[in-house]
Design an enzyme around this catalytic site. Sequence first.
Site, PDB file in Angstrom:
ATOM      1  CG  PHE A  40      48.887  11.309  13.336  1.00 14.46           C
ATOM      2  CD1 PHE A  40      48.400  12.578  13.069  1.00 14.46           C
ATOM      3  CD2 PHE A  40      48.001  10.236  13.307  1.00 14.46           C
ATOM      4  CE1 PHE A  40      47.072  12.776  12.773  1.00 14.46           C
ATOM      5  CE2 PHE A  40      46.668  10.427  13.018  1.00 14.46           C
ATOM      6  CZ  PHE A  40      46.197  11.711  12.746  1.00 14.46           C
ATOM      7  CE1 TYR A  42      52.889  11.151  24.393  1.00 14.79           C
ATOM      8  CE2 TYR A  42      53.112  13.230  23.205  1.00 14.79           C
ATOM      9  CZ  TYR A  42      53.130  12.513  24.395  1.00 14.79           C
ATOM     10  OH  TYR A  42      53.369  13.166  25.565  1.00 14.79           O
ATOM     11  CG  MET A  43      51.184  15.078  18.596  1.00 18.08           C
ATOM     12  SD  MET A  43      51.593  16.170  17.214  1.00 18.08           S
ATOM     13  CE  MET A  43      50.506  17.549  17.543  1.00 18.08           C
ATOM     14  CG  HIS A 337      42.413  56.681  62.336  1.00 19.03           C
ATOM     15  ND1 HIS A 337      42.882  57.406  61.263  1.00 19.03           N
ATOM     16  CD2 HIS A 337      41.407  55.902  61.840  1.00 19.03           C
ATOM     17  CE1 HIS A 337      42.198  57.080  60.178  1.00 19.03           C
ATOM     18  NE2 HIS A 337      41.296  56.160  60.508  1.00 19.03           N
ATOM     19  CD  GLU A 338      40.012  52.671  64.009  1.00 16.31           C
ATOM     20  OE1 GLU A 338      38.774  52.745  63.826  1.00 16.31           O
ATOM     21  OE2 GLU A 338      40.818  52.480  63.086  1.00 16.31           O
ATOM     22  CG  HIS A 341      36.763  56.414  62.077  1.00 17.97           C
ATOM     23  ND1 HIS A 341      36.492  57.188  60.976  1.00 17.97           N
ATOM     24  CD2 HIS A 341      37.937  55.776  61.806  1.00 17.97           C
ATOM     25  CE1 HIS A 341      37.448  57.032  60.064  1.00 17.97           C
ATOM     26  NE2 HIS A 341      38.344  56.181  60.549  1.00 17.97           N
ATOM     27  CG  ASP A 412      39.148  56.057  57.030  1.00 13.09           C
ATOM     28  OD1 ASP A 412      38.514  54.991  57.027  1.00 13.09           O
ATOM     29  OD2 ASP A 412      39.935  56.390  57.932  1.00 13.09           O
TER      30      ASP A 412
END
Length: 501
Positions: A40, A42-43, A337-338, A341, A412
């Site tokens: 007790f 310790y807790m 791809h670029e 865009h 995208d």
Amino acid sequence: MSKYGKEIFIGTTPVVIAFLIYMGVNIVPIVFMTAILGIFFYMSRARGGMGVGGSSERKSRSRPPVYMTFDDIGGQDRAKRELREALDFLIRADDIQRLGIRPLKGILLTGPPGTGKTLLAKAAAHYTNSVFLAASGSEFVEMYVGVGASRIRDLFKEARSRAAKDNKDSAIVFIDEIDVIGGKRDGGQHREYDQTLNQLLTEMDGIHTAQTPRVLVIAATNRKEMLDSALLRPGRFDRQIEVDLPDKKGRLHILRIHAKNKPLAEDVDLEIVARETFQFSGAQLESVMNEAAIYAMREEAEAISQKHLTLAVDKVMLGEKTDRESTQEERERVALHELGHAIAAEVLRPRSVAQVALSPRGKALGYVRHNPQQDQYLYTKEQIEHQIMIALGGAVAEEMFYGSRSTGSRNDFEQALGMVRTMMDAGLTRLGIVDREMATKERLMEENRAILEELTEATRKLLEERRPVFEQSLELLIREETLSGDEFRKLLQQCDKKSIA
């Protein structure tokens, strides 16, 4: 216990036990009770150090906040003005009592992450000369029922006791991420969450006008829609202040604040950075200045230049450059791809392309950098369609040259789908003004498909007319890895002149 008390106790215990056995005393009950008392003890020690209202927790919460005023917070002029007006109710206690005004009990700060909600709470404590205690919603969540509610009680109790000890008339309790404990109660099995929320509601109801010192609760969340209605009613969080992303003027203010302790070169123009960082939060802007200083340190430069700031914006937006090695076919596909865009962007929004890059950053294998645009919050149907076409340009370019798409178009498509939802919500589609929750899923999918197919064909026609630009730019982009906006526009203009001739 003295310095050697533990050693003395351990040494004498076996002697006492041996003596009792020699005297014929039954020591089993004594050993049993001693073991229970030890467990007790310790807790209780462990709970006192780490549990509810424990010393270590109090020490962390009681740490005085960093000195901060509203002038130290960049942007957010509207939020600061609203917060000052609300805090004046806490300062002018005599006027409140004379006019019979019910004092504010809570202020809720809402908005995206990194916009300065915690900083505003700290500045509020300085503005009102109040004791400041801070906690996060997660601190009150435990697997044990009743622990969170107990911590709420201890937090308010500590606020009042500290204010009285420091001879302050008021205390501010700041709870970050309040949605963790203040979520909507649905009658489920989350009894611990409900008890914690109930205790918070009870404490806020217990804050009366005549109570001294007065306690004001300031809470922050970026998910206001998840909060329980009992928290948001008048009499609890009486003020709800939106802390939104800063506009251009606010971004410039934030950048100047974080540039005070940094050496800037003479060519640095923070207004350009403020234009380039549309939709950046205060935390992201601080990161831009910090990353720019890191780039300057890497080059052993005496001051931060505009080039360092440009690199920092790219890093915060897209991530750090990676050493990812790609095959020749992947590099060609990414380059096309670029370029798709970039061509769509330059045709639909002239002079908008600042750079086309093939260098990997974060998860992106390449990117198109756009010139700074004016802050814009309203969009027409045509403008949104142009944005969708720019987003689809990369996938359409891959189809033109390879006959198929790749996984590089995933983000995208997410952007395109998000913009189609925006059009539907704004009544800019053939569906007219409609509630998407009331429309059938099949009807929404049909309209979504029709819009994207129509804009995909328009994008394909736009890019096919400029196929020579791909052929002339591809080799140059792969070799140089970057094309400036001016270089790209020259190639585009040359191809346009040839097609006209």
